[in-house]
Every structure is written in structure tokens, then in C-alpha cells.
Scaffold this active site. Structure first.
Site: not given
Lengths: 167, 754, 315
Positions: B251, B520, B637-639, B646, B711-713
Site C-alpha cells: 500500500f 505495476g 482489464i487483464l484479470n 483491487q 486499478v490498484g488506487e
């Protein structure tokens, strides 16, 4: 202090410092590092294991006090080749991210399902009522396991999936 | 010259022939994680029994150590070493870069007698067992000459200055535009200090094999960790082999290493045996970075029709006296809404608090908590639906710099979210809906977060059995890196997913920037795609050039890949047959990605919308989140599973920012009040009701060769504001001083006569 | 943790005797609070006497129609007990409002009663605290004391007792049964177990050194409905800001004092026909908030009035 504990079905006899917690015994002495140290003070649930079938925080209990007890840690729940339905469901529902709280969540789930079966109440259970299997009920019962990645919705989905499969 | 147009050519990820890209495949490392057999740093089994190191934190926030009595600790059972600044092994002076291109300089532990923040590691004990080490650590007696800590952020606002190298950004004439606006909102919001509270406390295990330092640690960025350790302990960089294969949450807080790594290495060197060191949960609070507090003044001026004429967002924040970290809470709004007159900027105060640093969605996470509530207040003044207000201020181009958007589907996120959530059932007047003891309300907010591509490398190897091995000095902090790299490799080489092995988190692998800033997947993944493309070419050339291959003498660019088989029309062989015969040691290539030099011609962001339903108990001021829905547009979107996770994770972080998470400073002592997980309240299951995240179909071809974004944030951005707006809609109380705890809400309820 | 020796007690009598004879001895049952504090060296026993396996976990009816709960019974076992749920639901509700399922499975009844305060300044050993070091001063007094006591505090200590279970027990007029080192049993109300801080906040309970709690005894439940309500910053697994237990006309408050606070003034007013709001207002006339915890006064007022209404609805 000589202590014998059955861990994942195998009697383990160790000479332990009285200060060694059940968690550190598993992790540092038996190299069973599945139970995690997230807070070491009973505030996160990552160390949850089953002792005589009940889920507890292994960080807040002395190993020497468990002489004769039966302990099941995540390593005794299933293996990569033979996943337990709860482990399988956690995978299928993406019910974890970093994975650090996951063994505790899974052990806690097993204890929780048993408690539900036994009718143990929670603050979601109306007084006198038998607990049901709603989302709110499971969420309350799983609140002793913090997931900082907050895979909470996925964990509930996994528990519901596993419960269906195990029913 | 690299250009985004170089990415226009097709590639296997875009073609996605087998449909693996985007598929919700299970996590690559998942079986290890659900069985507890993924070894995190402290759990790696070293070649010989480790000694246990324990750090001792400073009991003051500022001043110096005047005495260190370590005799009792040294005499304690099992103790192998006790160090303070007086006897710690020699380290390179702070900032040393013996190698000029090191990505981090020396950061010595137990550096000198100065104490710069509460909890700073000031002594270190190594013993044969953890119990002995902990007990001895309590016997180290330090005396201090304490200074009054300078930590009162709110009292120091007047002295705040511009962060280094920054200026306010003004477009048009904000003051005039705001003064002339028909409807105004002028408010100040405050956000508190927050802690990352990764479930895995920072930990390191180090041993030496000859001159080589083998270090396992928990860190988001590999190269700076490796370089920093080498520089600190004064050995060549190549002599540090640093691994961080499983990371129990990052994080942003593990964007750097801490003294656990340095001290484990010094200990291993001094004792000639492995040493492992972990932060305690209590030590994590002060000993690692935190999200700093902010004060945000937002001013919005609009015409009666809801068109923004003027907007300003000014943020005051703080960092450590030795640092420059700035919580850029005002930045996001520069690209969000159209308004001709705009003023944004930041002011920084330096304090004797521990170092501030990046925490999930730095900037947006704090900043949206004000602006997106100010928009709600403005909508109410205008008598407009807050959703409609946002749509009316949708810019055609980036309002700050006039650049075209590479891709912007904010309005679609807003509209689809509203429909899916049932936003039309919201009553605009607060306090109208009751369900048992709960007053129920709905709120919404927009989400925005930048998108980045950094330079990265990656190697691909095809082994004689046909296995594709992806190697990269990248990390997976729970984000899904292992999994998406495997998907990219499998799709690119057209092999089954089970035929891919992923090795990351290792300083000896091709460098990637690591995990952070939601860059990432795009960065590491693009490098992987490039490596995969090169491997396809290498395999095609190998086959067509090999007289033993059925493909011999064919044209390399006609070679097709499918199910582990390569072919030119009806001539084919398996990949493993080729490699076993023609490259028995395997075939390895390295690929890399670099940012396109013309990428700056576009404004590239990720977007979303949040819709939240809360319950407020008007008797007690308790709030419960009943429902959260986010709709996001973030490229390909990869997954679907890991991306959704996320996003929902970020959304729940937002809810917690609105309701529970805060660490107040006791200004007398310069320490945080909350020093464990019983006191610092991260959310638990019961706090969060139904949560879902929807991802719109999107490909952003200006972002990177795959058209993906982060998408993590994004999920974190705006979620807290939507909760706050829902609280207002439920009960009619606005709390601008986060978090919205029962005491604050109760005061508002009582003031209303409820 | 400081080194300590450990023994498993063979009987309650032997345990009490050993505790009195061994310097620095402490009983341990669930250990969920004691080990927490030992890790921080806030508790530094030289010897632990494990009483968790003594035959003190039974929950059985008393001759007078009450219930006797063995001191070693787990919190979970008490909360799940059929008689407790049927006749003393406030106790079951209070228990499940505390800690987490894992903690409740381990924690004992006596340990829950004897848990120490969660005041953050008590836990931060770099700060002065009169509980940890008598005479050192109280860092909370001028500190971030949002969760401090509003009843019965002193200049020496403003900490609260944070048990949920104990609040219900006090409301139910429960009694503690204890065994002295000389083998003398005695019994006294749970409401008299905990002291107010006064000038000696390190002296927390009525128990003499070596005295072992063996049971908690509930009288027959009072007529009327029962309920437990707790307000906290997080929905679960968190200490409270305030709580209230109602059993008929008996009312106790939690997290507002150094002990579970029997709201006698409110009870008197209720008995005299006052409304729930009037009754709790009477109690709160005795409150002394410190500024940051002023909100507890209206919170307790509203929460208690609502809880009494709830209980009346259940009665």
C-alpha cells in the site's frame, strides 16, 4: 518445559521456553509458518488456529499450557494437491490478495462453521434465535479476522460457496 | 524516438485469441497462499538456524541520546549482541552512493545520538531465541536529552511553505471568477494521519554466503532495496542478492526498506549466521511511513445552471523535518472538472513526526474527500442532482492544459452506476428514509486517478519441456502480478496457463520498478509482452533456421503459435520438440518497455463513479455502510477477478477513511495515540455490507502497448466522499473533519434537534 | 516477556495457596489479556498458575432459581448457554459484543472481569501512568482522552473498565465467589469487585493477593425485559465508547467509569415513575466529563433511554 501437543494429527514433543506462544512454537519450532504473526496481540486474527476444534488466537496463548491438546493449523487443513473445500473456495472467489491473513481466515471459517452448527450466538443473532447463514451474520462472525487488502466481500462469497459445497 | 503510435500494431494481448486476457483465472500463487506455504520474508528457512534480532524504539520524538546502558541486556540469557549508535558496526555515511548509479544511497541504522522521531530504532538486540531477544530488548536503558517536539500541524499552518520546486497553478482569474459566481461553496476539510497497517509487519532475514549477502525482505521495489543495502553496509551492489517473493501487503508503506533490513544484514555479518528481524505491530505505527494529515480549502463558484465558473483547491500538509514528501491532494482536480478560473496548490510544514509517505492513492485518497463533498454541497445549493452537476461540468479536453483525453468515460461510469445502483430512488432531502433504527441515505462521488508507464525489463525463457519462464525484478503485493504476468505469457506464446512459470521479487532478475502508483500491471506487463513478442520471433527464427524442424526454411513471420505447437500451414511441431533439439539449454530473450516520448500529448487518467448507501443511527451517531457500488473505466482489464478485488479493496479503504481510520498526534510527546490494531481501527467484516465493482469495456491505446491502465488506487479515489455524502443524505449532518465518528455525528444531530 | 515459571494447578485450593506463597505469582486462565500485557512488560509475573483446567467451568442452576457460572467457563460457552440465553439474554448479548469469536473462545469469565483498562496511555509504556507506576502521573488527564471516564474518575486516573460482560453482570446483581489462600470462600457483589481509582488506581479490585475467583452467581432474573447496547467506532471487534445493560428496572453503564457503573440514580427515578430519558438524565447529573469526552454525556443519555425502551418492549 517438556510439552506434547498433537499438531495436525501428529504428536509433537518439545522442550519449550515457558514464554513461547503457541504461534511461535508453530512458526519457529515446528517450521509451520502458515499461521501468521500480524499483531501478536489478538487484534488481527492472522494467527487463528483450531485448538480442540475451537478457533483461538495462537499468539495470545502459551504453548506450555496446551500440553495434551489437539491443534490444527492451516497446514493440517489441506495441501496444494488436496485442497479443502474452503481453501478451494477462497481460490475460486479471489478471497485474498496479499495472502497474509488468509490461513487465519480459513481456520477461522472452519471454527465459525462449527460454531454456527452448534448455535453459538453472535451480536447479529436475535436473542433466543438460532443463527442463520445470512451475509450479515457471517460478516459479524468473521470480524475477528482483519484483511487489510479488504477482500471482505470475496471472503463472504467464498464462505458461502464452501458451505454449499460441504453441505 | 518512441511514440504511442509504435503501439498501434497488433499483438497477442490485443488479439486475445484464446480469451485468456481479461479472464478471471485463479491466482498463480493462490494454492500456496491458501495452504500457508508461501514463505514470506521472516518464514524463509535459512541454511542454518537463525538468530533473532529485535529493535528498540526511541521514547522521545526529538533530542538526543545521552546515555546507553546495555550491560543488563548483554548479560541477559542467550544474548549475542546489543548495539546502539555507540557500538553498531560501521556503515557508510548517510546518502553515500559508492556506485554513482545506485537507485538508493546509504541509510545507516543507529546512526548517531540524534533522535528525529518517536519510535526511531535506537538500539538493537540479537539473541538465540525470539523470547530471549525480546526480553533483553526491554533491558536496554537509554537516557535522553529531549527537545520539545515540534509536531502540532494545525498550530503551524501559518508557517507552511511551498513544497520544493512547486508553484500554485492558476488558470484564468480565480479570485474574480469566484467572487462573481452566482452560487458559492467555500469550505475547509481536514483528513487525519493514517497508517498502512499491512497485515505483514516489515521483516527481513539475511545471511552471507562468502561475500554474498542473501537478503529476504518485504518491499515493493526491488532495486532500491538492493542498492540501498549494499551502499549502507559498504559492499558491491552485485554482492547483495535481495528477494521479496511474497509480500503481506504494501500500500505504499513498503515502498522503501527500513532498519530491519540493515540491522539483519549487519547482524548476519557480525555473527556469521542468519539473522532475522521483524517490526512489531506497535513499531510499525511510528517506524514506517504514514499518510500525513491535510487541511484542504475548497472553493467552488457556479452559475445557476450548475456550470462551474471557478474552482480552487489548496492543501496544507506535513512531512518530516528531514524530508520533502508532499501529499498532493489538490492535483487530481486539475483534470476532473471544467471551470475557466482555477487555482490549485500545496503548502508543506515540516515536523518532528515520523516520515510521511505514499499510501494507497496518495493525493486522490485525501483530496477527493473534500472536493467531492463540496460538489455535493454545491449540487444541493443549486437544487441539482449531484450526478447531473458532474455531467454538466464534464470537460471536452483536459481543463488544465488543453490536451485531449486519451480516453475518458467518466460520464458513462456515472450514468451506468446510477442505473445499476438505483440512484433514482434517492430522495434529495436528507433524513427521509428510515429502516428500523437506521436512517438511510445515498451518496455518490466521481473517481479519478492518473495512469503511468515506467521503464521496465523482463526476460522470457522457453525451457526444453516447453515451459515458458517469466523472470522480472517485479513484486506482487497482493495485486495479482504473478497471475497477470502468467496470463500475458500464456496468451503471447499460445501455451496453456499451466505451462508458464513466473519468477519475480528478485534483484538478480531483469529490473522493473515494482509496485506502486497503480503503475505495476501496465509497466511490468508491457515489458513482459515485449519479451514475449521477442521470444516468438526468436522461436520462429530458430525453427525456420533449423534443418531438423518441419518448419525449416519457412518464413519466420509466417510461424503461428497455438496450444504449445508452432506451425507454418500444415507443417508443425511442439515447442518442446524444437527446444529440446535446437536449444537444449533453453532459449532466453529480454524485452523492455519505455514510456513513449509523445505520451504527454494526451491526458491519461483512470475514472470511476461511486454509489453508496449507509445507515445512520440518529440516537448514537453510528454509521453502517450497507451497499457500495463502483463503476470504473481503466483500460483493458487483464484479470477480471484480481482487478475487481483491487477495486473493491480500494472502495473499502475509502469507506474506512470516511468512518474510522485516524491516528491523532499527542503534541506533548510527538507520538501517535493509536499504536496497535485495537486502537487504530482498520475496517472489519461487519463494517462493510454489499460491495461490487463493475469494469467498463475500454482499451486506451495511448497508455501502453496493451491498452491497459491501473486499478490498484482508483477504487480508493472518491469512495470516502461518497460515504460522507450518503451520511449527509441519511441524516442531514455534514462532518468535514474526518473520520465521521459517532461523537462528531452526534454533535451535528443534536444541533439539528434530532 | 520476562522469564517466569509455570505450573498447572491441581485444585482451586492448591492454586490459591501457591499464589499466596510464590512471590510474583499470577493466575492464568484464558490469558488473552494477561499475555497481551506480559508481551509489553506491563505485567511481569514471575510465576504463572494455570487454572484453566480446574473443574470450574460448569454452568448450573442454583437452589434459589439462579445460575452459577464457573470462573473458568469460556466467554463463548456462557454466551451460548441455553439458560443464559433464555433467562439472562442481556448477559449473552453483552458477551458477544466484546472482543472477537476467537478471543471469546479463549477468555474466561474471571479473566474477563479482571481485564485491565484499554487506556492507550496505559499501553504506551513510554508515557507516565499511575496504574503502571504509582506516582508517575497520568498522561491521559491532559491528553487525547476522548474515551475517558465520565463518572468517578480522579486526577490520578481517568481510565475506564472496558468489559462488556461485567456491565451485564452488574445489572443482573451477580455475585462473585472467591477462594482465599487460606481456603476461605467468600461471596460479594460484582459491583463491589472493582474499585474507583481514587489516589491508588493501581489497586483495582477487592481481591486479596492469591484470592481466586471460582464462580459468578446470578440471582433469578428481575422481572422485565433485558437488553445490551454498545456504541463503538467500528461495527465489531472494538472497544466501546459507551454501553448500557438493562434488566428490568436495573441499569448498568459500561466504558464510562473505572468500573461497570450501576446507574442507581436512574433506577431510583425509573422506580419513581420517571421516563427513561428523565431517569438517565438524573444519573448524568453526576457526570464529570473532561472536554474531549463530553460527547459521552449525551451519548449515554440517548443510548440508555433507547435501551430502556427496547427492554420494555421485550418485557
Amino acid at each position: 518445559m517438556r510439552t506434547t501437543i498433537t499438531v495436525n494429527g501428529e504428536a509433537r514433543s518439545l522442550d519449550l521456553d515457558t514464554r513461547t506462544t503457541l504461534l511461535d512454537m508453530l512458526r519457529e519450532h515446528l517450521k509451520l509458518t502458515g499461521a501468521k504473526k500480524g499483531c501478536d496481540h489478538g487484534q488481527c486474527g492472522a494467527c487463528t488456529v483450531l485448538v480442540n476444534g475451537a478457533r483461538i488466537n495462537s499468539c495470545l496463548t502459551l504453548a506450555v499450557s496446551h500440553d495434551g491438546d489437539e491443534v490444527v493449523s492451516i497446514e493440517g487443513v489441506g495441501t496444494v494437491g488436496r485442497l479443502h473445500p474452503v481453501q478451494q473456495a477462497f481460490l475460486a472467489e479471489d478471497a485474498f490478495q496479499c495472502g497474509y491473513c488468509t490461513p487465519g481466515q480459513i481456520c477461522s471459517t472452519l471454527g465459525m462453521l462449527r460454531e454456527l452448527e452448534a448455535g453459538v450466538p453472535s451480536q447479529e443473532t436475535a436473542p433466543g434465535a438460532k443463527p442463520d447463514f445470512t451475509g450479515a451474520e457471517i460478516r459479524e462472525r468473521m470480524s475477528g479476522n482483519i484483511c487489510r487488502c479488504t477482500a471482505y466481500p470475496q471472503i463472504i462469497a467464498a464462505i458461502q460457496r464452501a458451505a454449499e459445497e460441504m453441505a | 524516438m518512441t511514440s504511442v503510435h509504435d503501439w498501434d500494431v497488433t499483438n497477442p494481448v490485443k488479439t486475445n485469441r484464446t480469451g485468456l486476457i481479461g479472464k478471471a483465472v485463479e491466482r498463480y500463487e493462490g494454492p500456496l497462499k491458501v495452504t500457508g506455504t508461501a514463505p514470506y520474508a521472516y518464514e524463509v528457512q535459512p541454511p542454518s538456524p537463525p538468530a533473532y534480532g529485535v529493535m528498540v524504539g526511541a521514547a522521545i520524538a526529538a533530542g538526543r541520546i545521552t546515555g546507553a546502558d546495555i550491560a543488563a541486556a548483554e548479560a541477559s540469557p542467550g544474548v549475542l549482541a546489543v548495539w546502539t549508535h555507540l557500538n553498531v558496526p560501521k556503515q557508510a555515511p548517510r546518502g553515500t552512493k559508492a556506485h554513482p548509479r545506485s537507485s538508493a544511497g546509504s541509510r545507516p541504522a543507529l546512526e548517531d545520538e540524534r533522535v528525529a522521531y518517536f519510535g526511531q530504532p535506537v538500539a538493537f538486540v540479537i539473541a538465540d531465541t525470539l523470547e530471549n531477544a525480546v526480553a533483553a530488548s526491554h533491558l536496554v536503558k537509554l537516557t535522553y536529552d529531549a527537545d520539545a517536539p515540534d509536531v502540532d500541524f494545525l498550530a503551524r499552518l501559518d508557517e507552511a511553505g511551498q513544497p520544493p520546486g512547486e508553484q500554485d497553478v492558476e488558470i484564468g482569474d480565480f479570485a474574480a471568477g469566484f467572487a462573481a459566481a452566482a452560487v458559492q461553496v467555500d469550505g475547509t476539510w481536514t483528513t487525519p494521519i493514517q497508517n498502512h497497517c499491512q497485515m505483514e509487519p516489515c521483516a527481513s532475514l539475511v545471511w552471507f554466503e562468502g561475500d554474498k549477502c542473501i537478503a529476504h525482505t518485504s518491499v515493493q521495489m526491488v532495486k532500491p532495496a538492493q542498492h540501498g543495502l549494499a551502499e549502507t553496509i559498504g559492499i558491491p551492489r552485485d554482492n547483495v542478492h535481495l528477494m521479496t517473493r511474497y509480500i503481506g501487503g504494501g500500500f505504499g508503506g513498503k515502498g522503501q526498506t527500513y532498519d530491519d533490513l540493515t540491522l539483519a544484514a549487519l547482524g548476519a555479518k557480525a555473527l556469521g549466521r542468519p539473522v532475522k528481524v521483524a517490526f512489531t505491530r506497535q513499531q510499525m505505527m511510528h517506524g514506517t511511513v504514514h499518510r500525513p494529515a491535510t487541511v484542504q480549502r475548497v472553493r467552488l463558484g457556479a452559475s445557476r445552471d450548475g456550470t462551474l465558473d471557478a474552482m480552487s483547491m489548496m492543501t496544507w500538509t506535513h512531512c518530516h523535518k528531514g524530508g520533502n514528501f508532499t501529499e498532493h491532494a489538490s492535483n487530481f482536480c486539475r483534470a476532473l472538472y471544467a471551470a475557466p478560473n482555477r487555482l490549485t496548490g500545496h503548502r508543506l510544514v515540516r515536523l518532528d513526526l515520523p516520515a510521511a509517505g505514499a499510501m494507497r492513492a496518495p493525493g486522490e485518497a485525501s483530496g477527493t474527500m473534500s472536493l467531492e463533498c463540496a460538489m455535493d454541497e454545491l449540487a444541493e445549493k443549486l437544487g441539482l442532482d449531484p450526478l447531473e452537476l458532474r455531467i454538466r461540468n464534464e470537460p471536452a479536453v483536459d481543463p488544465e492544459n488543453g490536451r485531449p483525453f486519451s480516453m475518458r468515460q467518466l460520464v458513462r461510469c456515472l450514468k451506468e452506476g446510477a442505473q445499476l445502483f438505483g440512484w433514482d430512488r434517492r430522495l434529495p432531502t436528507p433524513g427521509q428514509v428510515r429502516d428500523g433504527r437506521w436512517l438511510v441515505g445515498m451518496g455518490m462521488a466521481a473517481a479519478i486517478r492518473g495512469n503511468f508507464l515506467l521503464p521496465a525489463k523482463c526476460s522470457f525463457t522457453v525451457e526444453p519441456d516447453g515451459t515458458i519462464v517469466v523472470r522480472q525484478g517485479m513484486t506482487d503485493i497482493g495485486t495479482g502480478t504473478y497471475t497477470v504476468l502468467a496470463q500475458i505469457a500464456a496468451e503471447t506464446l499460445a501455451v496453456p496457463l499451466g505451462q508458464v512459470r513466473v519468477e519475480i521479487g528478485d534483484s538478480e532478475l531483469p529490473p522493473a520498478p515494482g509496485s506502486g502508483g497503480q503503475f505495476g500491471a501496465a509497466t511490468a506487463g508491457s515489458a513482459a509482452l515485449m519479451a514475449g513478442m521477442k521470444l516468438r520471433t526468436a522461436i520462429a527464427e530458430l525453427a525456420t533456421g533449423d534443418p531438423g524442424s518441419p518448419l525449416h526454411a519457412g518464413a519466420p513471420d509466417e510461424v503461428t503459435f497455438q496450444d504449445g505447437v508452432i506451425a507454418i500451414s500444415n507443417r508443425s511441431e511442439t515447442l518442446s520438440d524444437l527446444i529440446r533439439r535446437a536449444a537444449p539449454d533453453g532459449l532466453t530473450v529480454e524485452g523492455e518497455v519505455r514510456p513513449a516520448q509523445d505520451a504527454q500529448q494526451w491526458s491519461t487518467q483512470t475514472y470511476g463513479s461511486h454509489f453508496v448507501e449507509v445507515g445512520v443511527d440518529p440516537v448514537t451517531g453510528e454509521v453502517r455502510v450497507r451497499r457500495m457500488l463502483g463503476v470504473f473505466a481503466a483500460g483493458r482489464i487483464l484479470n477480471a477477478a484480481t482487478a475487481r478485488s483491487q477495486l473493491t479493496g480500494g472502495m473499502i479503504w475509502g469507506a474506512a477513511s470516511a468512518l474510522t481510520e485516524a491516528n491523532p498526534v499527542d503534541v506533548r510527546y510527538g507520538s501517535f495515540l493509536n499504536q496497535d490494531l485495537a486502537q487504530y481501527l482498520v475496517p472489519v467484516q461487519a463494517d462493510i455490507g454489499e460491495v461490487d465493482a463493475i469494469m467498463l469495456d475500454e482499451v486506451d491505446d495511448k497508455a501502453n502497448p496493451m491498452g491497459i491502465k491501473g486499478v490498484g488506487e482508483l477504487g480508493n479515489s472518491g469512495a470516502g466522499a461518497a460515504v460522507a455524502n450518503a451520511v449527509y443524505n441519511a441524516c442531514g449532518v455534514r462532518v468535514r473533519d474526518y473520520p465521521i465518528t459517532p461523537d462528531k455525528l452526534l454533535a451535528g444531530l443534536i444541533a439539528q434537534g434530532r | 516477556m520476562r522469564p517466569f515459571t509455570y505450573e498447572r494447578a491441581t485444585s482451586a485450593e492448591a492454586a490459591a495457596r501457591a499464589a499466596a506463597l510464590t512471590p510474583g505469582a499470577r493466575f492464568i486462565a484464558g490469558g488473552t489479556n494477561l499475555i497481551d500485557l506480559m508481551k509489553l512488560e506491563i505485567e511481569t509475573p514471575a510465576h504463572l498458575i494455570d487454572v484453566s483446567r480446574l473443574p470450574m467451568a460448569a454452568i448450573e442452576p442454583t437452589a434459589v432459581g439462579g445460575l452459577r457460572i464457573g470462573a473458568a467457563a469460556s466467554n463463548s460457552a456462557v454466551a451460548a448457554d441455553a439458560t443464559v440465553r433464555a433467562r439472562y439474554p442481556v448477559l449473552s448479548e453483552a458477551i458477544v459484543a466484546g472482543g472477537s469469536p476467537q478471543l471469546r473462545n479463549k477468555a474466561s469469565v474471571a479473566g474477563n472481569l479482571l481485564q485491565r483498562t484499554r487506556c492507550p496511555y496505559f499501553y504506551d509504556t513510554t508515557k507516565p501512568c499511575n496504574k503502571r507506576r504509582p506516582g508517575a502521573g497520568c498522561a491521559a488527564l491532559e491528553g487525547l482522552n476522548r474515551n475517558a471516564a465520565i463518572f468517578g474518575a480522579s486526577r490520578a486516573c481517568i481510565a475506564t473498565h472496558t468489559s462488556d460482560m461485567a456491565v451485564a453482570l452488574v445489572a443482573l446483581d451477580a455475585r462473585v465467589e472467591a477462594l482465599s489462600p487460606s481456603g476461605q470462600p467468600r461471596s460479594f457483589p460484582v459491583s463491589e469487585l472493582h474499585y474507583l481509582p481514587g489516589d491508588t488506581p493501581h489497586l483495582e479490585t477487592e481481591l486479596i493477593p492469591g484470592e481466586l475467583i471460582t464462580a459468578v452467581v446470578l440471582p433469578p432474573p428481575p422481572a422485565g425485559g433485558q437488553t445490551y447496547r454498545k456504541v463503538r467506532d467500528r461495527a465489531s471487534y472494538a472497544g466501546g465508547l459507551a454501553s448500557v445493560a438493562v434488566a428490568g428496572g436495573q441499569v448498568a453503564l459500561g466504558m464510562v467509569a473505572h468500573k461497570p457503573w450501576r446507574a442507581s440514580a436512574a433506577e431510583g427515578a425509573l422506580a419513581a415513575g420517571a421516563s427513561p430519558a428523565e431517569a438517565i438524565a438524573r444519573e448524568l447529573e453526576g457526570a464529570s466529563p473532561l472536554g474531549r469526552n463530553d460527547f459521552k454525556v449525551p451519548l449515554v443519555a440517548r443510548l440508555t433511554a433507547a435501551a430502556i425502551d427496547d427492554a420494555n418492549g421485550r418485557g
